[in-house]
Design an enzyme around this catalytic site. Structure first.
Site, PDB file in Angstrom:
ATOM      1  CB  SER A 131      -0.910   0.010   1.223  1.00 14.62           C
ATOM      2  OG  SER A 131      -1.719   1.159   1.186  1.00 14.62           O
ATOM      3  CE  LYS A 185      -3.455  -2.322  -0.364  1.00 13.66           C
ATOM      4  NZ  LYS A 185      -3.789  -2.482  -1.708  1.00 13.66           N
ATOM      5  CG  HIS A 188      -5.048  -0.731   4.049  1.00 14.35           C
ATOM      6  ND1 HIS A 188      -5.244  -0.281   2.760  1.00 14.35           N
ATOM      7  CD2 HIS A 188      -4.260   0.188   4.644  1.00 14.35           C
ATOM      8  CE1 HIS A 188      -4.606   0.864   2.605  1.00 14.35           C
ATOM      9  NE2 HIS A 188      -4.002   1.170   3.728  1.00 14.35           N
ATOM     10  CG  ASN A 189      -7.416  -1.361  -0.291  1.00  9.08           C
ATOM     11  OD1 ASN A 189      -6.405  -1.176   0.386  1.00  9.08           O
ATOM     12  ND2 ASN A 189      -7.375  -1.531  -1.582  1.00  9.08           N
ATOM     13  CD  GLU A 192      -7.503   3.861   0.739  1.00 11.18           C
ATOM     14  OE1 GLU A 192      -6.540   3.123   1.053  1.00 11.18           O
ATOM     15  OE2 GLU A 192      -7.723   4.208  -0.425  1.00 11.18           O
TER      16      GLU A 192
END
Ligand code: 2AM
Length: 491
Positions: A131, A185, A188-189, A192
């Site tokens: 990232s 990940k 995480h997105n 976000e």
């Protein structure tokens, strides 16, 4: 052939790949570069990589021959069949113990599959979230490697030196088994998406509610960026709000209000539904983008559906802005609480040993959601690896309590104004649901039993001769029908 020189190989010379190579080169590693279209290797060596230690390879065989054992090869190619195709091409040139690392945007089920397939053949696989975009790749990304645990000691030094550093600590650690790196990940997105939506809602409240100008809102965000909300996204939003078009108008006011998405937020929401976990804030953030997409329909609706009469704000503006900061902070705590609950549940299902403190540390720098807040999450999980949820941690428990009054005032005011705050509101609804010993699911169970004989269990302490503890009970609610299956206790 000369002795192999490469510490690590990288396939895929798009910008991310090139930047990651240059970054690893800066950290003292010799990288062998290969690309399907080999003219890109020549171009890279003659330009961006000129004067570096980067070594070129013009075939897979040559790439493998130039790497020290065990070989470590990073794929940074388009997610999907290209990854499988390269794995297939690599295998004949590998030896047992060699490591294939997929640093692309793969969906975690693919990484689970690839780990199993490669381990069965004696190789090791790592699926790593990367990232931070092009900038992160060049100067220090957040790296989230998972897969074959035996691969970690071999790649640890390269990964941790290449990653972003915060207070001398790398934003990279071993995440967990099989698809854990790409799973984390993905979450995480999703987080976000949530963080971005919360900021957008705060902007909307300040703009449409308080009637502030973009410059004033930018100043508020800049102030917030010095406190508990200190983060990359708050910082860039302040910069965005100050950015003027040639006519002096804030450029942001000219941007079409229709959000795009590449799918990782949606993947997180789907994973949450599959796991049965209430990751409501990310879900709302994805749906908010969907609603934004209905621009034409919203234009038509705005002409025929009226909201409440707009009333000028009569309260204390300074207090209101402080409340909004607390609402944003508390909502963010809920979103991360939900995200970590999802990872915990998935880890249980898939037998992953997830490194929660490490995950928060990996996100603290190098990536879009980097923030001071993530340091507090790291501390929470360092204190207690088995933390049921962040709200059981003393620090976050107190923070949520402190934020509560302001948070409620903001959501209430937004509702009265008719300004949509799906993320703020769902965060508060989650908080109130999570802290409720009793939720109205008794009504749902009664309805299900009434119309479908789906049965219910008796509440602890309310047992009687008819309502027996632990039994699946069916009641004949109407006095009609009422046949039940043999496995069911009919009261
Ligand atoms: P290329 O330069 O040969 O197109 C980003 O697109 C990277 O992924 C590039 O290095 C690109 O290689 C590679 N890539 C995309 N699709 C691919 C495929 N089907 N097979 C191999 N490499 C691919």
């Amino acid at each position: 052939m000369a002795a192999p020189v490469g510490d690590i190989g990288l396939i895929g010379l798009a910008v991310m790949g090139q930047n990651l190579i240059l970054n690893m080169n800066d950290k003292g590693f010799t990288v062998v570069a290969y690309n399907r279209t080999t003219s890109k290797v020549d171009h890279f060596l003659a330009n961006e990589a000129k004067g570096t230690k980067v070594v070129g390879a013009w075939s897979i065989e040559e790439l493998c021959a130039k790497l020290k054992r065990p070989r470590k090869i990073i794929l940074l190619v388009k997610a999907g069949p290209a990854v499988d195709s390269f794995i297939e091409q690599l295998i004949p040139h590998l030896e047992p113990g060699d490591i294939i690392i997929d640093g692309g945007n793969s969906h975690y089920p693919d990484s689970i599959r690839r780990t199993k397939e490669l381990e069965a053949k004696g190789f090791l696989f790592v699926g790593s979230g990367v990232s931070g975009g092009e900038e992160g790749a060049r100067h220090g990304p957040s790296l989230m490697p998972g897969g074959s645990p035996a691969a970690w000691p071999a790649i640890k030094e390269i990964f941790q030196k290449t990653a972003a550093q915060v207070n001398g600590e790398p934003c990279c650690d071993w995440v967990g088994e099989t698809g854990a790196g790409h799973y984390v990940k993905m979450v995480h997105n999703g987080i976000e998406y949530g963080d971005m939506q919360l900021i957008a809602e705060a902007y909307d409240i300040l703009k449409r509610g308080l009637g502030l100008h973009e410059d004033e809102i930018a100043d508020i965000f800049t102030t917030w960026n010095k406190g508990v909300l200190d983060s990359f996204l708050i910082e860039i939003t302040a910069n965005i709000l100050r950015f003027k078009d040639d006519d002096g108008e804030p450029l942001v006011t000219k941007i079409l209000d229709q959000a795009g998405q590449k799918g990782t937020g949606k993947w997180t929401a789907i994973a949450a539904l599959d796991a049965g976990m209430p990751v409501t804030l990310i879900g709302e953030a994805v749906f908010a983008r969907c609603l934004s997409g209905l621009k034409e329909e919203r234009i038509r609706a705005s002409k025929v559906i009226a909201g409440p009469q707009k009333e000028a704000f009569k309260g204390d503006k300074k207090q209101f802005i402080d409340d909004l900061e607390q609402a944003l902070y508390a909502s963010k705590i809920m979103s991360y609480t939900q995200g970590f609950m999802l990872m915990r549940e998935t880890a249980k299902e898939l037998n992953w040993n997830l490194n929660y403190a490490g995950i928060a540390r990996m996100w603290r720098g190098g990536c879009i959601i980097k923030s001071v807040f993530l340091g507090d999450i790291t501390s929470a999980y360092q204190k207690n690896q088995n933390l049921e949820s962040l709200l059981f941690d003393d620090f976050f428990n107190k923070a949520a309590h402190k934020a509560q009054p302001g948070w409620r005032r903001i959501v209430a005011q937004a509702v009265l104004w008719g300004i949509p705050t799906p993320a703020f509101s769902t965060a508060l609804a989650f908080f109130d649901g999570y802290r409720s010993e009793i939720v109205p699911a008794n009504i749902l169970q009664a309805q299900r039993d009434y119309f479908g004989a789906h049965t219910f269990k008796v509440l602890l302490g309310k047992e009687n001769a008819k309502l027996k503890a632990g039994q699946d009970i069916h009641i004949n609610w109407t006095g009609r029908g009422g046949s039940v299956s043999a496995s069911t206790y009919s009261a």
